[in-house]
Design a protein around this motif. Sequence first.
Motif: not given
Length: 255
Positions: A247-255
């Motif tokens: 979730q953290e990595q996805a948030a970094n990529a998506l935001n």
Amino acid sequence: MTDQITRAETFAALHKKGDPVILFNIWDAGSAGAVRDAGAKAIATGSAPVAMAQGFGDGENIPMEAALDNARRIVAAVDLPVTLDFEGAYASDVLGVAANVERALETGVIGFNFEDQIVGTKDLYDVETQEARVRAMREGCDAAGIPAFINARTDIFLKAKPDTHSDDMLDDAIARAKAYAEAGASGFFAPGLKDEALIARLCDSTELPVNIIALPGTPDTATLASLGVARISYGPVPYKQMLGWLQEQAANALN
């Protein structure tokens, strides 16, 4: 079958009081391979991560056939003993327990977690009923010709806050360990137990190898070993940590 018997015997021999086997629980063939490559001596599924990874809740919500198909893929992917968290064996009656265990052993697994919680409720089976269920599981293993490791689990401590765990609760657990051993259990699992004195007393009270889960606040591996623990597992912790990282990595990529 010979290979499966050998893996079952190898797995049982890993359980040594004071020198615990470490089981970093996995949920599919990919995670099993990663844990194998990290140096694991055996592979253990966790019912919660297996279910959650497939979009189900814990508590036998994932269909048994799906859980067994997953176990079959894990066994095929790793050349190590694989033990299955089988919850309540998807049956309440002894005939169902024995039959389902035989089916599960067809996947190639060599052991089971088997809990005394009445799945879907907050209650536990009484000692006599669960003793009969453990005996039925052993009979199913014998019928299949596999000396599977039955890790008989009690949910006494999971159902109470750690600061309420008491000598009376431990007395109940010790009585259950004795009954389950007489029924053919290979080990005794007390998830949620964290108090060092209670853990030591439990280990001293039974010849069965004791399994403690490394939840937050549980003594570290060296301390558990000194108390006589023979098996340390991690339950849903690895999956939840992995999910948090994702979730953290996805948030970094998506935001």
